[in-house]
Motif scaffolding. Structure first.
Motif, PDB file in Angstrom:
ATOM      1  N   HIS A  96       0.826  -1.212   0.000  1.00 36.62           N
ATOM      2  CA  HIS A  96       0.000   0.000   0.000  1.00 36.62           C
ATOM      3  C   HIS A  96       0.862   1.265   0.000  1.00 36.62           C
ATOM      4  N   ASP A  97       1.990   1.193  -0.662  1.00 35.06           N
ATOM      5  CA  ASP A  97       2.942   2.305  -0.642  1.00 35.06           C
ATOM      6  C   ASP A  97       2.318   3.617  -1.113  1.00 35.06           C
ATOM      7  N   SER A  98       1.461   3.557  -2.143  1.00 30.65           N
ATOM      8  CA  SER A  98       0.885   4.786  -2.690  1.00 30.65           C
ATOM      9  C   SER A  98      -0.044   5.484  -1.704  1.00 30.65           C
ATOM     10  N   MET A 101       2.462   7.423   1.189  1.00 30.90           N
ATOM     11  CA  MET A 101       3.635   8.055   0.605  1.00 30.90           C
ATOM     12  C   MET A 101       3.836   9.496   1.078  1.00 30.90           C
ATOM     13  N   SER A 102       2.947  10.017   1.898  1.00 32.49           N
ATOM     14  CA  SER A 102       3.070  11.409   2.309  1.00 32.49           C
ATOM     15  C   SER A 102       3.651  11.526   3.713  1.00 32.49           C
ATOM     16  N   CYS A 124       3.657  14.731   0.127  1.00 36.58           N
ATOM     17  CA  CYS A 124       3.616  14.486  -1.310  1.00 36.58           C
ATOM     18  C   CYS A 124       2.788  15.568  -1.994  1.00 36.58           C
ATOM     19  N   LYS A 129       7.311  16.148  -5.838  1.00 36.61           N
ATOM     20  CA  LYS A 129       7.663  15.422  -7.062  1.00 36.61           C
ATOM     21  C   LYS A 129       8.763  16.158  -7.828  1.00 36.61           C
ATOM     22  N   LYS A 452       8.386   4.571  -2.106  1.00 38.29           N
ATOM     23  CA  LYS A 452       8.459   5.891  -2.726  1.00 38.29           C
ATOM     24  C   LYS A 452       9.136   6.920  -1.822  1.00 38.29           C
TER      25      LYS A 452
END
Length: 517
Positions: A96-98, A101-102, A124, A129, A452
């Motif tokens: 569940h990295d996405s 990711m913050s 994020c 990015k 990430k």
């Protein structure tokens, strides 16, 4: 009319009942939150956070008491999830990295990033990015890494010179290793970022001067306060009170950074604008000269200043790993001897270890890897912020939760490691291991994290650790000080090793040692 009104009223009641009942049924189908301690109304576990210092010991005490691999604390209105299981850790940061990711927004990271302009500590978004792409492709690319080799070599030579000059007689001397090891990483970042050895005049025998000591003190103060369970991070309306002086300490420390960094950066920008500089020589020059698609500067002055500061925020790990590994090996001379034999076999005694040798020094890397596992320099990795409601490991993780992987819990987990409290580098060489890395993608312990939000400086972190540890062992014979039976391996309140004092004697021919920088 009365009948019509009554019909509308009854229909409304039915709709309200169905809606409420539907919500109740929906909520009842949700998996439970991870187990956790009793929390007070409104404030949650803030009383416990405020009264139990250091907080990480209280947290791990709760985990042990509940006999669980995952626990949920409520601090204010925020759910803070702490994980000590490799399997659950991988589910969070691999599967569940996405979603995770913050980063949370905190007082300390706001100051440290000049308003969230950087990579590692920022949430994020488009700014993150942009900066991550720039750092990976331009600053920490393999080409740039090779390009800055000579600057890194100068600083590892300076470390050896500093120790050698303190061996005042042929029989050696007792050296306080805490200062040179702690300053080695910032020295490398200063040289590769600003092409400078010192901010001021420097100290005796190539050591740090007042300015460098002040800068490193400020650095460790910021790191101490970053994600440090500051109450106003969970209840922002308390920020005006600055409980414990948290914001003041971070602000003052970042002012020290700005005092030393900003004049260098502003002067360098002017040199490029005036045409006095034509070729990049360090990371700062690269950032200044980058252009966007329209030919305008890619980075603003504030973005450059913020990213220059963040370069320094990852050097505490290599310093701690080097110091702990050397301390453990001095207490276990048989392990130290194996490292010496490997270095003599791979490198010899007529030249110094170079970065190109690192891939062959597996036992040395295993010793460093074991130090990172057994002696984490901070209790948790940087927190991950949940961007959505999600189920992980059969538990409900609400949107906005802060997820922390416990470096202590993972590295010392008896389900992952046999005799977890023992320093045993051989455990990382079992099986047909042809290459040892400091990273641990399976999250049985944490060095550079993964996914990430993995540390963008993994390569430089590995090199800083192995080059420092390797050169110290290659260049000097280490033992406990006179009248001392063992190096004291007890940790201070912040998990650091008490300043390491060890007896050092030059091991190589005197002509081998670097001269004054």
């Amino acid at each position: 009319m009365f009948f019509l009104l009554m019909s509308y009223f009854l229909l409304s009641c039915i709709l309200i009942f169905v809606t409420i009942n539907g919500k109740i049924l929906s909520q009842s189908k949700k998996p439970p939150l991870p187990p956790g301690p009793f929390s007070w109304p409104i404030v949650g576990n803030i009383p416990e956070v405020y009264t139990n210092k250091p907080v990480f010991k209280w947290i791990h005490g709760v985990i042990e008491k509940l006999k669980t691999n995952i626990v949920c604390f409520r601090i204010g209105r925020v759910n803070v999830i702490v994980v000590v299981s490799p399997e659950l850790s991988r589910e969070f940061l691999h599967k569940h990295d996405s979603v995770f990711m913050s980063r949370p927004l905190t007082v300390a990271t706001e100051y440290a990033t000049r308003g969230f302009l950087t990579t590692g500590l920022s949430p994020c978004g488009e700014q993150w990015k942009k900066m991550k792409r720039m750092v990976n492709q331009e600053l920490f690319s393999p080409t740039s890494f090779r390009w800055l080799l000579n600057k890194r070599n100068e600083e590892i030579d300076n470390l050896v010179y500093y120790i050698f000059k303190r061996c005042n007689n042929p029989d050696g001397s007792v050296i306080n290793l805490n200062l040179p090891i702690r300053h080695y990483g910032p020295n490398v970042m200063r040289k590769t970022t600003f092409s400078r050895r010192f901010y001021g005049e420097g100290g005796e025998n190539g050591g740090p001067g007042f300015e460098e000591k002040q800068h490193v003190h400020a650095l460790y103060t910021v790191l101490k306060h970053t994600f440090a369970f500051c109450i106003s991070d969970y209840m922002p309306w308390l920020r005006c009170l600055d409980i414990g002086g948290h914001e003041k300490n971070v602000r003052n420390s970042m002012n020290v950074f700005n005092k030393y960094h900003d004049p260098i950066i502003e002067d360098r920008i002017k040199q490029w604008e005036d045409g006095k500089k034509r070729e990049p020589e360090d990371l700062l020059d690269i950032m200044i000269t980058l252009k966007d698609e329209s030919g305008k500067p890619l980075l603003s002055i504030d973005e450059i200043k913020a990213q220059c500061s963040e370069f320094f925020f990852g050097v505490d790990g290599p310093a701690a790993g080097t110091e702990w590994a050397l301390a453990e090996m001095i207490n276990q001379p048989e392990i130290l001897q194996k490292v010496i034999e490997e270095i003599d076999r791979v490198v010899g005694k007529d030249r110094w270890i170079q970065e190109s040798d690192v891939h062959q020094l597996n036992y040395l890397k295993a010793c460093a890897r074991e130090a990172f596992r057994l002696h984490p320099h901070v209790p948790f990795n940087l927190p991950h912020l949940s961007l959505a409601d999600i189920e992980v490991g059969g538990y409900f993780i609400p949107k906005g939760s802060h997820v922390l992987l416990s470096r202590i819990g993972l590295g010392l987990n008896p389900e992952s490691w046999e005799e977890p409290l023992k320093y045993n580098p051989e455990r990382h060489l079992s099986g047909n291991v042809s290459k040892v890395d400091l990273s641990e993608p399976n999250l049985r312990f944490v060095t550079f994290s993964t996914g990430k939000r993995a540390c963008t400086g993994q390569t430089i972190g590995t090199i800083l650790t192995i080059m420092a540890l390797g050169r110290l062992i290659q260049g000097f014979t280490w033992s406990v000080p006179p009248n001392v039976e063992k190096i004291d391996l007890s940790t201070l309140e912040d998990l650091s090793l008490a300043p390491l004092h060890a007896h050092a004697r030059p091991r190589l021919d005197e002509a081998m040692y670097p001269v004054a920088p």
